[in-house]
Write a protein that holds these residues in place. Structure first.
Motif, PDB file in Angstrom:
ATOM      1  N   GLN A 162      -3.619  22.913  12.872  1.00  0.00           N
ATOM      2  CA  GLN A 162      -2.555  22.947  11.749  1.00  0.00           C
ATOM      3  C   GLN A 162      -1.417  23.663  11.950  1.00  0.00           C
ATOM      4  OE1 GLN A 162      -4.300  22.406   7.907  1.00  0.00           O
ATOM      5  NE2 GLN A 162      -2.426  23.500   6.896  1.00  0.00           N
ATOM      6  N   ALA A 163      -0.121  23.350  11.725  1.00  0.00           N
ATOM      7  CA  ALA A 163       1.206  24.013  11.591  1.00  0.00           C
ATOM      8  C   ALA A 163       1.077  24.810  10.235  1.00  0.00           C
ATOM      9  CB  ALA A 163       2.332  22.956  11.930  1.00  0.00           C
ATOM     10  N   GLU A 164       1.913  25.932  10.390  1.00  0.00           N
ATOM     11  CA  GLU A 164       2.007  26.569   9.054  1.00  0.00           C
ATOM     12  C   GLU A 164       2.912  26.273   8.344  1.00  0.00           C
ATOM     13  OE1 GLU A 164       3.230  30.480  10.607  1.00  0.00           O
ATOM     14  OE2 GLU A 164       1.341  31.049  11.890  1.00  0.00           O
ATOM     15  N   GLY A 165       2.707  26.648   6.997  1.00  0.00           N
ATOM     16  CA  GLY A 165       3.535  26.530   5.908  1.00  0.00           C
ATOM     17  C   GLY A 165       3.193  25.131   5.114  1.00  0.00           C
ATOM     18  N   ASP A 166       4.036  24.848   4.478  1.00  0.00           N
ATOM     19  CA  ASP A 166       3.942  23.449   3.482  1.00  0.00           C
ATOM     20  C   ASP A 166       3.848  22.059   4.153  1.00  0.00           C
ATOM     21  OD1 ASP A 166       3.402  25.140   1.063  1.00  0.00           O
ATOM     22  OD2 ASP A 166       5.657  24.817   0.522  1.00  0.00           O
ATOM     23  N   ALA A 167       4.695  22.357   5.181  1.00  0.00           N
ATOM     24  CA  ALA A 167       4.943  21.289   6.230  1.00  0.00           C
ATOM     25  C   ALA A 167       3.576  20.916   6.819  1.00  0.00           C
ATOM     26  CB  ALA A 167       6.197  21.241   7.108  1.00  0.00           C
ATOM     27  N   GLY A 168       2.980  21.642   7.376  1.00  0.00           N
ATOM     28  CA  GLY A 168       1.836  21.541   8.155  1.00  0.00           C
ATOM     29  C   GLY A 168       0.459  21.279   7.202  1.00  0.00           C
ATOM     30  N   ARG A 169       0.591  21.950   6.098  1.00  0.00           N
ATOM     31  CA  ARG A 169      -0.285  21.380   5.242  1.00  0.00           C
ATOM     32  C   ARG A 169      -0.194  19.933   4.631  1.00  0.00           C
ATOM     33  NH1 ARG A 169       0.115  26.648   3.334  1.00  0.00           N
ATOM     34  NH2 ARG A 169       1.688  26.304   1.914  1.00  0.00           N
ATOM     35  N   THR A 170       0.930  19.620   4.502  1.00  0.00           N
ATOM     36  CA  THR A 170       1.229  18.236   4.126  1.00  0.00           C
ATOM     37  C   THR A 170       0.753  17.191   5.070  1.00  0.00           C
ATOM     38  OG1 THR A 170       2.979  18.732   2.510  1.00  0.00           O
ATOM     39  CG2 THR A 170       2.915  16.497   3.129  1.00  0.00           C
ATOM     40  N   LEU A 171       1.206  17.464   6.268  1.00  0.00           N
ATOM     41  CA  LEU A 171       0.693  16.755   7.681  1.00  0.00           C
ATOM     42  C   LEU A 171      -0.617  16.699   7.612  1.00  0.00           C
ATOM     43  CD1 LEU A 171       1.832  15.043   9.989  1.00  0.00           C
ATOM     44  CD2 LEU A 171       1.782  16.914  11.447  1.00  0.00           C
ATOM     45  N   SER A 172      -1.394  17.613   7.766  1.00  0.00           N
ATOM     46  CA  SER A 172      -2.833  17.844   7.628  1.00  0.00           C
ATOM     47  C   SER A 172      -3.548  17.066   6.382  1.00  0.00           C
ATOM     48  CB  SER A 172      -3.289  19.242   7.607  1.00  0.00           C
ATOM     49  OG  SER A 172      -4.712  19.134   7.712  1.00  0.00           O
ATOM     50  N   ASP A 173      -3.083  16.969   5.424  1.00  0.00           N
ATOM     51  CA  ASP A 173      -3.662  16.158   4.354  1.00  0.00           C
ATOM     52  C   ASP A 173      -3.416  14.848   4.469  1.00  0.00           C
ATOM     53  OD1 ASP A 173      -4.344  18.458   2.854  1.00  0.00           O
ATOM     54  OD2 ASP A 173      -2.811  18.668   1.678  1.00  0.00           O
ATOM     55  N   THR A 174      -2.311  14.386   5.001  1.00  0.00           N
ATOM     56  CA  THR A 174      -1.749  13.025   5.334  1.00  0.00           C
ATOM     57  C   THR A 174      -2.907  12.406   6.440  1.00  0.00           C
ATOM     58  OG1 THR A 174       0.433  13.138   4.299  1.00  0.00           O
ATOM     59  CG2 THR A 174      -0.058  11.236   5.657  1.00  0.00           C
ATOM     60  N   THR A 175      -2.945  13.366   7.460  1.00  0.00           N
ATOM     61  CA  THR A 175      -3.780  12.984   8.470  1.00  0.00           C
ATOM     62  C   THR A 175      -5.264  12.665   8.084  1.00  0.00           C
ATOM     63  OG1 THR A 175      -2.550  14.202   9.949  1.00  0.00           O
ATOM     64  CG2 THR A 175      -4.696  13.614  10.790  1.00  0.00           C
ATOM     65  N   VAL A 176      -5.892  13.453   7.194  1.00  0.00           N
ATOM     66  CA  VAL A 176      -7.163  13.184   6.598  1.00  0.00           C
ATOM     67  C   VAL A 176      -7.281  11.945   5.952  1.00  0.00           C
ATOM     68  CG1 VAL A 176      -8.882  14.137   4.759  1.00  0.00           C
ATOM     69  CG2 VAL A 176      -7.665  15.782   6.285  1.00  0.00           C
ATOM     70  N   ILE A 177      -6.289  11.496   4.949  1.00  0.00           N
ATOM     71  CA  ILE A 177      -6.171  10.239   4.414  1.00  0.00           C
ATOM     72  C   ILE A 177      -6.284   9.105   5.483  1.00  0.00           C
ATOM     73  CG2 ILE A 177      -4.851   8.735   2.940  1.00  0.00           C
ATOM     74  CD1 ILE A 177      -4.078  11.485   1.525  1.00  0.00           C
ATOM     75  N   THR A 178      -5.488   9.417   6.660  1.00  0.00           N
ATOM     76  CA  THR A 178      -5.170   8.371   7.700  1.00  0.00           C
ATOM     77  C   THR A 178      -6.427   8.195   8.344  1.00  0.00           C
ATOM     78  OG1 THR A 178      -2.951   8.838   7.943  1.00  0.00           O
ATOM     79  CG2 THR A 178      -3.826   7.564   9.733  1.00  0.00           C
ATOM     80  N   ILE A 179      -7.059   9.118   8.769  1.00  0.00           N
ATOM     81  CA  ILE A 179      -8.488   9.079   9.551  1.00  0.00           C
ATOM     82  C   ILE A 179      -9.630   8.172   8.511  1.00  0.00           C
ATOM     83  CG2 ILE A 179     -10.613  10.495  10.244  1.00  0.00           C
ATOM     84  CD1 ILE A 179      -8.313  12.387  11.191  1.00  0.00           C
ATOM     85  N   GLY A 180      -9.460   8.558   7.242  1.00  0.00           N
ATOM     86  CA  GLY A 180     -10.319   7.818   6.276  1.00  0.00           C
ATOM     87  C   GLY A 180     -10.110   6.442   6.497  1.00  0.00           C
ATOM     88  N   SER A 181      -9.159   6.224   6.628  1.00  0.00           N
ATOM     89  CA  SER A 181      -8.491   4.692   6.409  1.00  0.00           C
ATOM     90  C   SER A 181      -8.822   4.228   7.671  1.00  0.00           C
ATOM     91  CB  SER A 181      -7.270   4.328   6.372  1.00  0.00           C
ATOM     92  OG  SER A 181      -6.790   4.769   4.901  1.00  0.00           O
ATOM     93  N   LEU A 182      -8.466   4.796   8.762  1.00  0.00           N
ATOM     94  CA  LEU A 182      -9.039   4.160  10.154  1.00  0.00           C
ATOM     95  C   LEU A 182     -10.644   4.217  10.292  1.00  0.00           C
ATOM     96  CD1 LEU A 182      -6.880   6.287  12.489  1.00  0.00           C
ATOM     97  CD2 LEU A 182      -6.621   3.887  11.966  1.00  0.00           C
ATOM     98  N   ALA A 183     -11.273   4.952   9.710  1.00  0.00           N
ATOM     99  CA  ALA A 183     -12.859   5.078   9.813  1.00  0.00           C
ATOM    100  C   ALA A 183     -13.307   3.375   9.376  1.00  0.00           C
ATOM    101  CB  ALA A 183     -13.310   5.860   8.878  1.00  0.00           C
ATOM    102  N   LYS A 184     -12.890   2.755   8.536  1.00  0.00           N
ATOM    103  CA  LYS A 184     -13.061   1.493   8.240  1.00  0.00           C
ATOM    104  C   LYS A 184     -13.268   0.428   9.225  1.00  0.00           C
ATOM    105  CE  LYS A 184     -11.063   2.125   3.815  1.00  0.00           C
ATOM    106  NZ  LYS A 184      -9.846   1.725   2.878  1.00  0.00           N
TER     107      LYS A 184
END
Length: 199
Positions: A162-184
């Motif tokens: 994960q990249a540092e800062g708010d941008a990195g956290r936002t990207l990481s959070d969005t990625t978790v949501i995306t992985i959840g969708s892909l798991a279907k």
């Protein structure tokens, strides 16, 4: 590849390009790759649009391209991962009849570089990465093996590295949501393998 003319058998073109995948880690190979990509993009449109070529591609062993692409998604260098994605995106766009990758066609958005997942998920601009992730999360028809062997290894680096800062956290959070969708889209065997890898 510079010497290939209109008489080059389609199968040879793709075998040559697939051979470059496994040698992408050094600078000289990247130069060869770039040459192949330019040729693919500019010089062989008529070949790429031919149904006969897609039949030739379908006859190839899928591991000729899939296994190197899968390894490429795990590369530490983002530059190398981006090059793998760029070629994969181009082939998805042009080879709509290729059964191994035709489930990804919607992600190329008909070759629109501003919208394509393949050109934006590793883009330097943060908002374009987020938009690419949202596009991927909304794609309901991806094959299980492409999710587990291409997309998840690519995306998990946004979490584990994960990249540092708010941008990195936002990207990481969005990625978790995306992985959840892909798991279907995962078959049970692939889902179980993914769970073992993460937990």
């Amino acid at each position: 590849l510079d010497t290939m003319g209109d008489t080059t058998p389609p199968k040879s073109v793709y075998e040559s390009i697939s051979g470059l995948f496994s040698r992408l880690r050094d600078l000289e190979s990247r130069k060869l790759f770039s040459t192949a990509l330019v040729k693919l993009c500019k010089g062989d449109e008529a070949l790429l649009e031919s149904a006969d070529i897609c039949e030739e591609i379908n006859a190839l062993d899928p591991s000729r391209l899939n296994e190197p692409v899968q390894r490429g998604m795990r590369e530490p260098s983002e530059l190398v991962r981006a090059e793998y994605l760029r070629l994969l995106g181009r082939m998805v766009e042009c080879c709509t009849e290729w059964i191994e990758i035709n489930d990804m066609a919607a992600l190329s958005v008909e070759g629109d570089e501003e919208a394509s997942f393949f050109t934006n998920v590793l883009h330097i601009q943060h908002h374009r990465r987020l938009r690419a992730l949202r596009r991927l999360a909304e794609e309901p028809k991806l094959k299980s093996h492409n999710v587990s062997r291409i997309f998840l290894p690519l995306l998990e680096q946004f979490i584990f590295d994960q990249a540092e800062g708010d941008a990195g956290r936002t990207l990481s959070d969005t990625t978790v949501i995306t992985i959840g969708s892909l798991a279907k889209n995962l078959k049970w065997s692939d889902y179980r393998s993914v769970m073992k890898r993460y937990f």
